[in-house]
Design a protein around this motif. Structure first.
Motif, mmCIF file in Angstrom:
data_model
loop_
_atom_site.group_PDB
_atom_site.id
_atom_site.type_symbol
_atom_site.label_atom_id
_atom_site.label_comp_id
_atom_site.label_asym_id
_atom_site.label_seq_id
_atom_site.Cartn_x
_atom_site.Cartn_y
_atom_site.Cartn_z
ATOM 1 N N VAL A 1 0.977 -0.789 0.335
ATOM 2 C CA VAL A 1 0.325 0.196 -0.285
ATOM 3 C C VAL A 1 0.689 1.440 -0.037
ATOM 4 C CG1 VAL A 1 -1.929 1.335 1.544
ATOM 5 C CG2 VAL A 1 -2.502 -0.543 0.847
ATOM 6 N N GLY B 1 0.514 2.403 -3.343
ATOM 7 C CA GLY B 1 -1.143 3.518 -2.960
ATOM 8 C C GLY B 1 -1.145 4.741 -3.502
ATOM 9 N N LEU C 1 -7.678 0.594 -3.231
ATOM 10 C CA LEU C 1 -6.795 -0.678 -2.490
ATOM 11 C C LEU C 1 -7.446 -1.418 -1.903
ATOM 12 C CD1 LEU C 1 -4.492 2.274 -1.091
ATOM 13 C CD2 LEU C 1 -3.744 -0.115 -2.097
#
Lengths: 188, 230
Positions: free
Chosen positions: A34, A38, A63
């Motif tokens: 992440v 991300g 996500l």
């Protein structure tokens, strides 16, 4: 019999502990992904939606979806491409629904309620070229659009873009060439 | 013609982001029109690239990663709590299904024990007052209740608000009332009305011609009077 029960209980506890350890290892791994990918998901969504709040929401949703199916991903190195595709698809869906809503509202609104057309001064002040570029990009086919966006994101080579999209580098190059040519024709 | 060809090449090279070949470069230096074309197109492609870069390189806001973590925390909590929620939903569904099925059983017409008596009473009330049905004999009602089948369902009274209005002749009404009044007294009639129809077998059927030896014609009133006497 009692010993057997104790052994059995011990096995269950061990299995639970192993499962818990596996889950926390997976969560740690996902957290690392992440942090790494991300922002890329956000940029892709922002490139399509051009609205930070919407892009943030879409990237978070992407996500979450990736997290739910993280176990099914055999090759973890493909996570980035996978996330990019989810984010792009979600952003496109949201962009389309927003456009439909906008069109509906424009059709139903009374002429006096419609926003006044921009004046010549406003047009001059606003960045006209950027607006035209955004419109031209919106009209492009999806496969050209994502290639243009990913290639424009700093820090990624065409090979990496090809890896994200799961297509050969030659395909990315030819799509990029055709997309840039089309854009230039539209903006000329 | 030569310039057109070169301008096409200029466009393709710029779109591909490549480097000009020696021949193209030489031509651009020599030809002012092509040089001008190249400058315009190069400027356009630079603007496109700059615009795309501006579009695609927005920094994620500081709230992004904490927001993601918050949503993960929510997801994890809801995943761990899935068993109680699931069991609650199942329990609720079972209660609703049981309630509905009990309500259905209670409201079913055949679950009303006095359907035949109701028919007789209502039919009597419809017709002549003198033809009111006699109280039902216990033995016959018992058998009727036992054979409470499809036909008794057809005879159950329908609420007047739901049923369409039907105009019935006075004599038909009286005849029907008389017929219904006879039901409790004549066991065969009651059984025929209440027993389910026999299932039709797929066996072969023999059809033979109907043979009537003699025909006797009687006036209808006489026949009714004879039937009433019996």
């Amino acid at each position: 019999m009692q010993e057997l029960a104790l052994i059995h209980q011990g096995e269950i506890l061990e299995r639970d502990a192993a499962r818990e350890a596996e889950r926390s290892r997976r969560d740690r791994e996902f957290e690392a992904r992440v942090v790494e990918c991300g922002p890329l998901a956000f940029r892709v969504a922002q490139g399509v939606l051009r609205n930070a709040a919407d892009a943030e929401d879409v990237a978070q949703e992407a996500l979450l979806r990736a997290y739910r199916k993280f176990d099914r991903l055999r090759d973890v190195t493909r996570f980035r491409g996978w996330l990019v595709r989810i984010s792009f698809r979600l952003a496109l869906d949201r962009w389309r629904s927003a456009r439909r809503r906008e069109r509906r509202e424009t059709e139903w609104s009374l002429p006096e309620r419609r926003p006044a057309p921009p004046t010549a001064e406003e047009i001059a002040v606003s960045n006209q070229f950027q607006a035209r570029l955004e419109q031209a990009l919106d009209e492009m086919p999806e496969k050209f659009r994502i290639v243009l966006l990913l290639a424009a994101i700093q820090g990624y080579t065409l090979e990496e873009v090809a890896g994200m999209l799961g297509v050969p580098t030659g395909t990315v190059k030819s799509r990029l060439f055709l997309a840039r040519k089309q854009l230039a024709e539209k903006l000329r | 013609m030569k310039c057109e060809k070169h301008q096409g090449k200029i466009l393709e090279t710029l779109a591909a982001g490549g480097v000009f070949s020696g021949e193209l470069s030489t031509h651009c230096q020599a030809c002012p029109a092509c040089r001008s074309f190249y400058e315009q197109q190069a400027s356009l492609f630079r603007s496109i690239d700059a615009g795309l870069r501006a579009m695609a390189n927005h920094e994620a806001p500081p709230s992004f990663l904490p927001g993601v973590r918050g949503r993960f925390a929510e997801l994890t909590v809801s995943r761990r709590a899935w068993v109680p929620r699931w069991s609650f939903s199942v329990a609720l569904a079972v209660v609703v299904i049981l309630g509905l099925s009990l309500g259905y059983v209670r409201l079913r017409p055949e679950s009303r024990p006095n359907s035949l008596e109701n028919v007789a009473a209502s039919a009597g009330a419809m017709g002549n007052r003198e033809l009111e049905p006699q109280p039902l004999i216990e033995s016959s009602t018992a058998s009727i209740r036992h054979h409470n089948g499809t036909r008794s369902r057809d005879l159950s009274p329908v609420p007047s608000t739901a049923a369409p209005e039907v105009i019935v002749l006075e004599e038909d009404r009286q005849a029907f009332a008389k017929f219904v009044a006879r039901i409790p007294r004549e066991r065969d009639v009651a059984l025929a009305l209440t027993q389910p129809a026999p299932s039709i077998s797929d066996g072969s059927v023999e059809i033979s011609l109907l043979q009537i030896e003699s025909v006797e014609v009687k006036p209808l009133e006489t026949a009714l009077a004879d039937g009433g006497a019996n």
